[in-house]
Design an enzyme around this catalytic site. Structure first.
Site, PDB file in Angstrom:
ATOM      1  N   CYS A 118      -3.219   2.064   5.195  1.00  0.00           N
ATOM      2  CA  CYS A 118      -3.615   0.858   5.918  1.00  0.00           C
ATOM      3  C   CYS A 118      -2.961   0.819   7.293  1.00  0.00           C
ATOM      4  CB  CYS A 118      -3.228  -0.375   5.112  1.00  0.00           C
ATOM      5  SG  CYS A 118      -3.739  -1.935   5.840  1.00  0.00           S
ATOM      6  N   CYS A 214      -1.407  -5.397  -1.842  1.00  0.00           N
ATOM      7  CA  CYS A 214      -2.046  -6.681  -1.531  1.00  0.00           C
ATOM      8  C   CYS A 214      -3.355  -6.897  -2.265  1.00  0.00           C
ATOM      9  CB  CYS A 214      -2.243  -6.814  -0.028  1.00  0.00           C
ATOM     10  SG  CYS A 214      -3.393  -5.625   0.699  1.00  0.00           S
TER      11      CYS A 214
END
Length: 374
Positions: A118, A214
């Site tokens: 990410c 997440c």
């Protein structure tokens, strides 16, 4: 904002009036305080939030980021600070480059680190483009690392607080990105960060830190992989190092290298650990702890911030592992002493003291048992 806070050097010179800082705001306390420090500096400050996912219960979980309540929190902080705030929808790109890659890696019997993917993709690449389009002089984030001026340009260093250091997850930061990035929290303890947030009355002052991954509700990795690859739950044999079947497993996605619990194999003289995963034969290979010992690892897709060949370095092969002495020889990282729990898909990050030299992805490992036998 009358009170002046420490550690506000954005490395843009002494006079920040007329400068523009874009802050990556995830909705957590760290990035919110960075936005506050930037606004205090006198520079024009703009908050940017990337909406990365919207996966049911995951967006409602305290301590997630870049979705649902977190976006609302980022906007509330920006309003409190009196700065502009923009939200950009990057959900499809995040799904393709991070979530799908995560699932694919598990299906291949590897141990992925989606937070690094990410950072090196959606967050830094896309945020860089957005910040430059907004005419910013730098992009500031809430990561706990330090950007230190070196003889050959900016260097990436560990945070001063080792308990907060996030340098392992930022090894893929390129030299070009480091020129533009700023990490104002790298020299600050977390207690000071929360104190600033509380003093300013920010809604996130007591918000829990992000936990786990997440986009994984309740830490259930298997459920995420199963949604993308239903076949990932296929059972198969649990075999020892000689190929003898000892039992059956419920799907490779439920196992990782070094795992001991959940094998449900009894009656043996010593405990068994997952030594490797064999997706081609849908097999979990187990053995004694000594079989986990690794003498070297082959590194691919490296990002080097300094020369590493032939010199002794300190290598970290898991985020919570202690760095150990090692040497790079071509694509291979050779450990001075046998290392345990090293698995394909993990990252190997190299250090010289506090400085991050770079790193890469572990593609394969060399068993210390086989090396000794040879």
């Amino acid at each position: 904002m009358d009170r002046k806070f420490p550690f506000t050097d954005f490395q843009l010179g002494d006079e920040l009036a007329g400068k523009r800082i874009v802050v990556a705001m995830s909705g957590g306390v760290d990035s919110s305080v960075v936005a506050a420090l930037a606004a205090q500096s006198g520079a024009e400050t703009i908050g940017v939030t990337l909406q990365l996912y919207d996966h049911g219960s995951a967006v409602k979980r305290a301590g997630s980021c870049c979705a649902g309540q977190d976006i609302r929190d980022a906007r509330a902080v920006a309003d409190r600070l009196g700065i502009m705030h923009y939200v950009f929808d990057h959900e499809s790109r995040f799904r393709d480059s991070v979530i799908d890659h995560f699932a694919d890696e598990y299906l291949r019997g590897r141990t992925p680190i989606p937070c690094v993917r990410c950072n090196m993709g959606v967050k830094f690449t896309d945020l860089f483009r957005l910040a430059k389009e907004l005419g910013a002089d730098c992009l500031a984030t809430g990561h706990y690392v330090r950007r230190v001026a070196g003889a050959s340009g900016p260097e990436l260093h560990r945070a001063l607080d080792p308990a907060r250091d996030q340098s392992y997850f930022l090894f893929a930061t390129t030299s070009e990105q480091l020129d533009y990035l700023r990490f104002p929290l790298g020299g600050m303890p977390k207690s000071d960060v929360r104190a600033i947030a509380q003093d300013l009355g920010l809604v996130v002052a007591h918000k829990p830190d992000s936990q786990d991954i997440c986009f994984v509700p309740e830490g259930d990795y298997a459920s995420v992989v199963r949604k993308i690859h239903p076949e990932a739950d296929s059972d198969g044999p649990i075999i020892d190092l000689t190929g003898r079947e000892l039992g059956r497993h419920k799907g490779l996605i439920h196992y990782t290298v070094g795992q001991r619990r959940g094998l449900e194999i009894g009656g043996l003289s010593e405990p068994l650990y997952v030594i490797r995963l064999d997706p081609e034969n849908q097999a979990v290979v187990v053995g004694p702890r000594r079989a986990l010992a690794v003498s070297a690892a082959r590194i691919v897709e490296p990002n080097w911030l300094a020369a590493v060949q032939g010199r002794q370095v300190m290598a970290k092969v898991r985020s919570l592992a202690r760095p150990v002495p090692a040497t790079m020889d071509g694509d291979w990282l050779h450990f001075a002493l046998d290392e345990y729990g090293v698995a394909p898909g993990q990252a190997a990050v190299l250090y010289d003291g506090d400085r991050v030299l770079g790193g890469g992805w572990i593609e394969e490992t060399a068993s210390a048992l086989h090396s000794a036998a040879a």
